[in-house]
Write a protein that holds these residues in place. Sequence first.
Motif, PDB file in Angstrom:
ATOM      1  N   LEU A  84       0.773  -1.494  -0.030  1.00 41.19           N
ATOM      2  CA  LEU A  84       0.086   0.324  -0.152  1.00 41.19           C
ATOM      3  C   LEU A  84       0.420   1.426   0.070  1.00 41.19           C
ATOM      4  O   LEU A  84       1.635   1.176   0.733  1.00 41.19           O
ATOM      5  CB  LEU A  84      -1.194   0.332   1.532  1.00 41.19           C
ATOM      6  CG  LEU A  84      -1.706  -0.820   0.930  1.00 41.19           C
ATOM      7  CD1 LEU A  84      -2.605  -0.973   2.400  1.00 41.19           C
ATOM      8  CD2 LEU A  84      -2.948  -1.396  -0.226  1.00 41.19           C
ATOM      9  N   SER A  93      -4.689   4.912   3.457  1.00 42.28           N
ATOM     10  CA  SER A  93      -4.399   4.752   2.079  1.00 42.28           C
ATOM     11  C   SER A  93      -5.632   4.765   1.659  1.00 42.28           C
ATOM     12  O   SER A  93      -6.288   4.902   1.866  1.00 42.28           O
ATOM     13  CB  SER A  93      -3.547   4.026   1.878  1.00 42.28           C
ATOM     14  OG  SER A  93      -3.776   3.337   2.293  1.00 42.28           O
ATOM     15  N   PRO A  94      -5.444   5.130   0.036  1.00 44.20           N
ATOM     16  CA  PRO A  94      -5.055   5.743  -0.381  1.00 44.20           C
ATOM     17  C   PRO A  94      -4.539   7.535  -0.764  1.00 44.20           C
ATOM     18  O   PRO A  94      -5.508   8.294  -0.484  1.00 44.20           O
ATOM     19  CB  PRO A  94      -5.569   5.491  -2.115  1.00 44.20           C
ATOM     20  CG  PRO A  94      -6.201   5.425  -2.246  1.00 44.20           C
ATOM     21  CD  PRO A  94      -7.271   5.631  -0.713  1.00 44.20           C
ATOM     22  N   GLY A 102      -5.538  -4.350   1.230  1.00 43.77           N
ATOM     23  CA  GLY A 102      -5.441  -3.967   0.141  1.00 43.77           C
ATOM     24  C   GLY A 102      -7.145  -3.869  -0.636  1.00 43.77           C
ATOM     25  O   GLY A 102      -7.354  -3.313  -1.084  1.00 43.77           O
ATOM     26  N   GLU A 148      -9.164  -0.932   1.234  1.00 44.92           N
ATOM     27  CA  GLU A 148      -8.547   0.650   0.464  1.00 44.92           C
ATOM     28  C   GLU A 148      -9.046   0.752  -0.947  1.00 44.92           C
ATOM     29  O   GLU A 148      -9.637   1.976  -1.366  1.00 44.92           O
ATOM     30  CB  GLU A 148      -6.858   0.291   0.310  1.00 44.92           C
ATOM     31  CG  GLU A 148      -6.225   1.252  -0.178  1.00 44.92           C
ATOM     32  CD  GLU A 148      -4.961   1.683  -0.635  1.00 44.92           C
ATOM     33  OE1 GLU A 148      -3.835   2.047  -0.613  1.00 44.92           O
ATOM     34  OE2 GLU A 148      -5.042   0.956  -1.811  1.00 44.92           O
TER      35      GLU A 148
END
Length: 328
Positions: A23, A39-40, A75, A78
């Motif tokens: 990330l 993030s992002p 992930g 995100e």
Amino acid sequence: MTMIQPATSGPPCIPPLSSYGTLTGQLFLYDGGKVAFESPITESTRERSTAVTPHNKCILVGGLSDGLLPCPYTGLLEQACASLEGGWSLIQPVLSSSYTGFGHGSLTRDCAEMESLLDYCIAHRNASTFCLVGHSTGCQNIVYFLKHARRDLQDRIRVAALQAPVSDREGVPHLDLQARNIDLALSMQSRGQAEEMMPRDAFWAPITAQRYLDLNARGGTDDFFSSDYTDEELRSRLAHVGSNRHGARLKVLVAYSGKDEYIPADLDTEELTTRLVDAMNDACREDEMQVAIPLHLPLGNHNLSQGPNDAHTFVDAVARLLADCEIN
């Protein structure tokens, strides 16, 4: 005499690539030195100013021994946040109880640190609305936060997702050792030693007598989701989730895996999921939209790393709730 063999020559062993992904974002300090990662962060927001970071923050809280990247689906979560029209970012805090720090902590301390994180994000990272996602013991953090956190912060929570809300005390493989250690912890508590450490063989990580009782004693502070509770006992621990809400502004996703490694083998996970949801919705009027909704994953394991679609199914369900709260 033992002869020492020389090391064999050859290419070095290459470690496997992490399945948790990579990330890119911003690491920041809050509350006098605690760390969180957001993030992002797009190219247009990489400057030191954070005024243009998303108003909507999804905070991921892991379980015992977790820290950054607590789950394989981090992930995916995100990416789902970034894809939403209203703009969401994912924040991973490192609390004092992260990694092995949980053994000398409490849900009270975690709640205070989460309050500090939200306050900081509101003041310095452009935040207005939050989603809380908990994995395993992170679910207990969220349920506790929704009762004990400051009301002005509770009112900013639009979505809460509980992934693997399992009972710590029911996941212990050796109940006789658990009973012995509970007796020891109670004895230490009675002698005013609740914050002293248990013996090394009591638990797989350093842990105080009080924290051991919180996690392992029936009715302990962390004991929200045990299957041996009556419906009334579950309501007494969970009904606050659906009470004192402003209309249907809060949505709670309860995601339970049928093949979780940390539950009794004979547990009817679909039935327990329904019971947990019903307990949370107990205070909702029949003419209201229910606060909590179930997501049962029959083949899912504890962190959704085994089934080919379980992680996507969970993250998609969270994303739909985030999208709905933007509309409403």
